[in-house]
Design an enzyme around this catalytic site. Structure first.
Site, mmCIF file in Angstrom:
data_model
loop_
_atom_site.group_PDB
_atom_site.id
_atom_site.type_symbol
_atom_site.label_atom_id
_atom_site.label_comp_id
_atom_site.label_asym_id
_atom_site.label_seq_id
_atom_site.Cartn_x
_atom_site.Cartn_y
_atom_site.Cartn_z
ATOM 1 N N PRO A 125 18.396 -19.346 -21.605
ATOM 2 C CA PRO A 125 18.788 -20.776 -20.945
ATOM 3 C C PRO A 125 20.491 -20.873 -20.933
ATOM 4 O O PRO A 125 21.103 -20.906 -21.775
ATOM 5 C CB PRO A 125 18.231 -21.776 -21.991
ATOM 6 C CG PRO A 125 17.535 -20.856 -22.863
ATOM 7 C CD PRO A 125 17.887 -19.572 -23.045
ATOM 8 N N GLU A 126 20.622 -21.367 -19.635
ATOM 9 C CA GLU A 126 22.123 -21.602 -19.374
ATOM 10 C C GLU A 126 22.170 -23.136 -19.257
ATOM 11 O O GLU A 126 21.431 -23.881 -19.375
ATOM 12 C CB GLU A 126 22.645 -20.859 -18.071
ATOM 13 C CG GLU A 126 22.345 -19.432 -18.315
ATOM 14 C CD GLU A 126 22.806 -18.899 -16.983
ATOM 15 O OE1 GLU A 126 23.723 -19.139 -16.246
ATOM 16 O OE2 GLU A 126 22.488 -17.395 -16.853
ATOM 17 N N LYS A 157 25.953 -24.957 -24.131
ATOM 18 C CA LYS A 157 24.527 -24.557 -24.139
ATOM 19 C C LYS A 157 23.688 -25.125 -25.469
ATOM 20 O O LYS A 157 22.777 -24.695 -26.013
ATOM 21 C CB LYS A 157 24.421 -22.918 -24.077
ATOM 22 C CG LYS A 157 24.937 -22.394 -22.683
ATOM 23 C CD LYS A 157 24.539 -20.829 -23.062
ATOM 24 C CE LYS A 157 25.256 -20.048 -21.908
ATOM 25 N NZ LYS A 157 25.501 -18.607 -22.055
ATOM 26 N N ARG A 186 12.571 -14.041 -30.151
ATOM 27 C CA ARG A 186 13.559 -13.014 -30.718
ATOM 28 C C ARG A 186 14.216 -13.586 -31.783
ATOM 29 O O ARG A 186 15.130 -12.784 -32.211
ATOM 30 C CB ARG A 186 14.252 -12.727 -29.478
ATOM 31 C CG ARG A 186 13.455 -12.098 -28.372
ATOM 32 C CD ARG A 186 14.221 -11.211 -27.488
ATOM 33 N NE ARG A 186 15.171 -10.378 -27.836
ATOM 34 C CZ ARG A 186 16.168 -9.565 -27.135
ATOM 35 N NH1 ARG A 186 16.061 -9.821 -25.968
ATOM 36 N NH2 ARG A 186 16.907 -8.579 -27.614
ATOM 37 N N ARG A 212 25.495 -6.741 -19.228
ATOM 38 C CA ARG A 212 24.740 -7.530 -18.566
ATOM 39 C C ARG A 212 24.687 -6.963 -17.228
ATOM 40 O O ARG A 212 25.650 -6.220 -16.711
ATOM 41 C CB ARG A 212 25.245 -9.226 -18.350
ATOM 42 C CG ARG A 212 25.417 -9.653 -19.857
ATOM 43 C CD ARG A 212 26.151 -10.837 -19.531
ATOM 44 N NE ARG A 212 26.122 -12.005 -20.696
ATOM 45 C CZ ARG A 212 27.259 -11.886 -21.271
ATOM 46 N NH1 ARG A 212 28.364 -11.206 -21.210
ATOM 47 N NH2 ARG A 212 27.479 -12.699 -22.514
#
Ligand SMILES: [Zn+2]
Length: 273
Positions: free
Chosen positions: A2-3, A59, A110, A262
């Site tokens: 999530p950003e 965030k 996770r 990334r």
């Protein structure tokens, strides 16, 4: 992950649901999820607390109760789910706050996410210690501010956008989209970007993040809102995830490269420098 837009949407929903609500029970299923106050019985301390306003910094989700400050970082796969009492908790739920009419499940496949608890009077200090940079949707983030940030920096512009200590809240997906919209190569050295492009980067950062919020965020991996709903922003991506497709501007084939761990997507023609 999530950003900023997804975190903002969670904040908006939690504000609607939690403000003024009192915790009636706490069920800590995986103790490491909670980074509580040392030496205190944190679950006992949380029980009976009433929520005040909930906000965002970068965030991070900041929650205030009568006497506690809670800092939630969802990291890769964290979710907060509002559920009825009779609903079965999904797998990978690590913490539950019970309220009179519903429960709030902190779920994280996770297990990178954490909920930190501090005395309310220490919340501001704890947030300062996160060492977060400018808020991109605030007025403080303008072309002068970004010029100052990039000045003399050799590192590539994409890593500057991702550096939370410089600008807080942008992650990989929106960085990729912002760079494409601005015609800036992800690999360009930050300090070499011309003033005109700096202005474009600022404008596109604001417009893309706002558009993502309006579209309910991006649900490309795990992101769902507090009621399990998916976002639609992934349907508006112009370059992210489009490897091998034609650039929507010039028709050149979109390329992908793994860069600093990334995926970076870019049009080699539109994003030359
Ligand atoms: Zn192109």
């Amino acid at each position: 992950m999530p950003e900023l837009p997804e975190v903002q949407l969670v904040v908006n929903s939690l504000n609607e649901v939690l403000a003024g609500k009192r915790i009636t029970f706490v069920d800590l299923i995986w103790p490491d999820y909670l980074k509580g106050i040392a030496g205190a019985d944190n679950t006992a301390m949380l029980t009976g607390q009433t929520f005040g306003s909930i906000s965002r910094r970068g965030k991070f989700i900041l929650m205030r109760t009568d006497s506690l400050g809670l800092i939630l970082h969802l990291r890769m796969t964290g979710k907060t789910l509002i559920m009825n009492h009779d609903e079965e908790l999904p797998k990978h739920t690590h913490l539950v706050f019970g309220f009179e009419d519903f429960k709030l499940a902190f779920n994280d496949v996770r297990k990178f996410g954490r909920l930190v608890i501090v005395p309310l009077e220490d919340l501001q200090k704890a947030v300062e210690n996160l060492n977060l940079g400018l808020e991109p949707l605030e007025q403080e983030f303008d072309s002068n501010a970004l010029s100052d940030i990039v000045k003399g920096r050799n590192k590539c512009i994409k890593n500057v956008l991702l550096d939370q200590s410089l600008i807080a809240g942008i992650g990989n997906i929106y960085a990729v989209e912002i760079l494409f919209a601005s015609g800036v190569s992800p690999f360009c050295s930050a300090g070499e970007i011309k003033r005109k492009k700096i202005q474009l980067l600022v404008e596109n950062t604001k417009s893309i993040l706002k558009k993502a919020i309006e579209n309910g965020g991006s649900s490309i991996r795990d992101y769902v809102g507090v009621n399990g709903q998916s976002g639609n922003m992934q349907n508006n991506f112009r370059v992210y995830g489009r490897t091998g497709e034609e650039c929507i501007v010039c028709g050149t084939t979109i390329e992908r490269k793994s860069h600093a761990g990334r995926s970076t997507f870019w049009c080699p023609e539109c994003q030359k420098n």
